[in-house]
Every structure is written in C-alpha cells, then in structure tokens.
Scaffold this active site. Structure first.
Site, PDB file in Angstrom:
ATOM      1  N   THR A   2     -15.381 -42.863  33.433  1.00 53.61           N
ATOM      2  CA  THR A   2     -15.656 -43.720  34.585  1.00 53.61           C
ATOM      3  C   THR A   2     -14.335 -44.253  34.985  1.00 53.61           C
ATOM      4  OG1 THR A   2     -17.816 -44.482  34.074  1.00 53.61           O
ATOM      5  CG2 THR A   2     -16.632 -45.829  35.467  1.00 53.61           C
TER       6      THR A   2
ATOM      7  N   SER B 289     -26.181 -57.967  34.982  1.00 47.36           N
ATOM      8  CA  SER B 289     -26.446 -59.386  35.189  1.00 47.36           C
ATOM      9  C   SER B 289     -25.217 -60.247  34.945  1.00 47.36           C
ATOM     10  CB  SER B 289     -27.591 -59.839  34.279  1.00 47.36           C
ATOM     11  OG  SER B 289     -27.317 -59.528  32.926  1.00 47.36           O
TER      12      SER B 289
ATOM     13  N   THR C  70     -13.434 -53.032  37.519  1.00 50.37           N
ATOM     14  CA  THR C  70     -14.803 -53.466  37.212  1.00 50.37           C
ATOM     15  C   THR C  70     -14.749 -54.304  35.932  1.00 50.37           C
ATOM     16  OG1 THR C  70     -15.206 -51.297  36.183  1.00 50.37           O
ATOM     17  CG2 THR C  70     -16.002 -51.624  38.439  1.00 50.37           C
TER      18      THR C  70
ATOM     19  N   ASN D 103     -21.891 -54.347  27.649  1.00 49.21           N
ATOM     20  CA  ASN D 103     -22.835 -53.382  28.213  1.00 49.21           C
ATOM     21  C   ASN D 103     -24.283 -53.814  28.068  1.00 49.21           C
ATOM     22  OD1 ASN D 103     -21.393 -50.829  29.246  1.00 49.21           O
ATOM     23  ND2 ASN D 103     -20.288 -51.379  27.380  1.00 49.21           N
TER      24      ASN D 103
ATOM     25  N   LYS E 243      -8.302 -47.358  37.454  1.00 45.00           N
ATOM     26  CA  LYS E 243      -9.250 -48.262  36.821  1.00 45.00           C
ATOM     27  C   LYS E 243     -10.104 -47.441  35.878  1.00 45.00           C
ATOM     28  CE  LYS E 243     -13.118 -48.906  37.497  1.00 45.00           C
ATOM     29  NZ  LYS E 243     -14.405 -48.407  36.870  1.00 45.00           N
TER      30      LYS E 243
ATOM     31  N   GLU F  36     -13.769 -50.939  27.082  1.00 44.58           N
ATOM     32  CA  GLU F  36     -14.559 -52.169  27.012  1.00 44.58           C
ATOM     33  C   GLU F  36     -14.617 -52.714  25.594  1.00 44.58           C
ATOM     34  OE1 GLU F  36     -17.548 -51.457  30.794  1.00 44.58           O
ATOM     35  OE2 GLU F  36     -18.181 -50.823  28.814  1.00 44.58           O
TER      36      GLU F  36
END
Length: 410
Positions: free
Chosen positions: A197, A410, A160, A405, A186, A283
């Site tokens: 996650t 979008s 992702t 985040n 992942k 991230e």
C-alpha cells in the site's frame, strides 16, 4: 586511470526531494477529507514530462489506477499528478470511476492543460466515495512552487498511517550535464509485493522517452519496491510514477546510451531509498530488517527466500523481542518455495553466526540481543546452490500494529 562505476558516479543530495530536479513544482492543501492534516497534493511541471508507471498486482484495482493508465497511454506525457489521502476511491463502482476522471479534469483545468496530461492517485479507506466538493476546493487551494516547504506540503498530504514523510534526491553527470532525480512516497500498512500500500513519485530532469523510462522503471522495481513487505497484504491502489521533463539537456537516454547504467543506478538508488523508508515506517514498527540471501542458483530464488523470511510473522515478532531465534528463519526458508540443501545452510545476525552448514553454533545470546535491539539490523543467509544473491526489507511486528489496524476506519 580508474574507471568509475555507476554507483560511484551517483551522489545523494542532502535533503533531496521531488523538487531537486529542474522544472518541478509541488504543493499540498487541506481539503477537509481529514480533520486537520493536508490531504490533497500536486506535482507539476510546465514542460511536458515523459512518464512511466507500475501498479499493484491486486486484481481489484482502484479507480485512480484506471484513470492514470488512460492518461499515460495517450501520449506517454504528463504535466503532473493530483493525489488525495483519506479515501482510496476503491471498490466504488461507476461513481468512483467518474469521480476519478472528474478529479483529473479539475486538476487539468486548474493548470490549463489537456485532461489526459494529468495522472490521479488516491490512498485511504476502501469502499467510500470521494467528497468531490472538498476535492474541488482542495485543488483550487493548491499553489505549487519550487520551494522546499512546498515539497514538504506534498509529502504530508499523501500520508495515511505513516509516522514520517519519505523523500530523497540524487544527481549524476550524464553527457557533461548535471541530471537530478527526486522522490517522495507514502506507505505504512498493507505492504507486500507486488508492490505495497504505497504510492511512490519520482521526478527527474533527464531527457528520456517514455518507452525507455518504462523499461528503466521495470528493471529497478523488482529489486526495490517489490522487495519490501510489512504485513503480507497487497493494496488496491499501489502505484509508482516517474516523470522526466528533460530540462537537464542531456542526449536522449536509452539502453544504447553509453551512460545508461548511470541513469539506471540513480533510479535504483532513489527507488531503494524510498522502499527502505517505507519498510522502516511500517505500522507500529520499531526496526528495519534487511535480509540478504547468498549462494542461490538464480536471483529471483534468492529474492523469494528473502521476502519469505522478512515476511514471516514469527521472524518479525522475534525481531520485536530481540530474540535470536534462528529456528524461525530456517523454517521460513523451508516454506519459501525455493529448493536448497538445509545441511549447507548458514545463518547469521549481522556477523554473529548462529547456524553453520546446518549445525547449531554456540554464540553469545547477550551480544545477539544487543545487536537485534538496534533500530536497523541485517539477517544474512549463506547457501551453496549457486552464485546469485537477493535482498529484501521489512520490519518487526508489534502490539501497536494491532492497535492501529483494529480501529483504522474509526
């Protein structure tokens, strides 16, 4: 003659992956769930594999988890797992559950096996329904092989916000047979025990029954996948699945097998490698942080303190700025829920001691900054409550994390 310890017997395979063990195939395809990248993947073995899994502790669990639990509960055997990215199929009600079962059915039909012999996993945005037409087309496009490029296709299809794919491979000699293990994972955001996650897939050609495989997985999970944190959030889709197809030909493994510790060590090294790669690829992250806590009464207490330290936003932002602010560390220790004597606490960045028995120590800020500017560093905590230790892994917190985040949907 020296008796080799399990950690010495297990060897890492250069560029190892989920296809390192015998008998496994994989692939990834672009179904159109994402604009360009591959988004549907499969791991498959013609020999039915003993299976075991652990799942998110979040009470809100995505539809694919229910389907995978159902599959494993029937025989404890699987031929494979079908995975999609871009859509988590979580909080999608009855339709989401129907879609997850349909995804399982489509994969089983593609490979000519009974429906319950496939597991299902999804990752991506919560609250959106799967586009089942695209899923069906993607499954039909899969052509799993044993080639390395096929493993890479699978690794790409499950990502992702990850920046890099995550894979590893190990091998050991058990009963005179070469037993291999490979992994792919992942995970980048919403990473926090238990687990994160994250999706983790481990393959092995070892001979082992599902009940024993499950016991092994539970044993290593607490020291590996449950010891990583990125941002304190716990996902709805987390899953680690292990498949063992038995093609190595060893004697069946169990806790009474003399080389059981070797198998446990191989599984632990595989899980730890994947867990650390997930933490490092948090991230927006630029650094992997390892926290070692020594001298506690119990291992769970040491692990809890380590997770609290590496999960502290203040510690994480100090790490990003390469600021040797040990006050943030001891503050996190104090709120960890673990009892200890602060007057006997010692803290070090690597070998650079900054607090000794509860008293500040003069140290070179310049040397500490150079150490903390590395892409991987260690925080060591020494206490005098007992003899147990624990380790946790995480990453720094950066401006990029907020950017990612702030516009995830979008």
């Amino acid at each position: 003659m020296k008796t080799l310890q399990p950690v010495e017997v297990v060897k890492q395979v250069n560029e190892g992956n989920i296809l390192t063990p015998k008998g496994f195939k994989a692939d990834g395809a672009h179904a159109g769930l994402r604009y360009e990248k591959k988004d549907v993947g499969v791991i498959y073995t013609e020999t039915p594999a003993s299976s075991a899994a652990v799942y998110t502790k979040n009470i809100v669990q995505a539809a694919p988890i229910a389907v995978t639990k159902d599959s494993i509960s029937q025989e404890g055997k699987l031929h494979g797992i079908i995975v999609n990215s871009a859509c988590a199929n979580a909080c999608t009600g009855e339709q989401g559950l129907k879609d997850a079962y349909e995804m399982r059915k489509l994969a089983a039909e593609k490979f000519g096996v009974s429906e319950h012999l496939f597991a299902v996993a999804s990752t991506g945005v919560i609250g959106e329904l799967l586009d089942m037409e695209k899923i069906a087309n993607g499954i039909q496009a899969l052509n799993p092989t044993t080639e390395r490029v096929s493993a890479e296709s699978f690794e790409t299809a499950i990502l992702t916000t990850d920046l890099v794919s995550k894979h590893c491979g190990y091998e050991a000699i058990i009963d005179g047979k070469k037993v291999s293990m490979g992994g792919a994972a992942k995970g980048s955001g919403m990473i926090h025990p238990n687990m994160a996650t994250m999706l983790g897939f481990i393959t092995t050609d070892a001979v082992i029954e599902s009940t024993d495989l499950h016991a092994a997985l539970r044993e290593v999970t607490n020291d590996t996948f449950n010891q990583i944190t990125v941002d304190g959030d716990c996902s709805t889709n987390d899953m680690v699945l292990v498949l063992a197809n038995g093609e190595a030909g060893n004697e069946p493994l169990s806790s009474t097998h003399p080389e059981w510790p070797v198998f446990i060590e191989m599984l632990k090294q595989t899980a730890e490698t994947l867990a650390k790669k997930i933490a490092k690829d948090g991230e927006g992250a630029t650094k992997l942080i390892e926290v070692n806590v020594h001298g506690m009464k119990t291992k769970p207490e040491a692990q809890m303190m380590g997770k609290t330290i590496v999960g502290s936003n203040l510690v994480k932002t100090a790490a990003y700025g390469a600021d040797a602010n040990w006050g943030r560390i001891i503050a996190a220790m104090g709120r960890s829920g673990v009892t200890f004597n602060p007057r006997e606490a010692t803290i070090a960045f690597g070998d650079i001691v900054v607090l000794k028995d509860g008293e500040p120590v003069a140290f070179s800020e310049e040397d500490a900054k150079v150490y903390l500017e590395q892409d991987s560093f260690t925080i060591n905590v020494y206490l005098k409550e007992g003899t147990e230790s624990g380790t946790a892994w995480g990453c720094d917190l950066t401006y990029e994390y907020v950017k990612i985040n702030g516009s995830y949907r979008s």
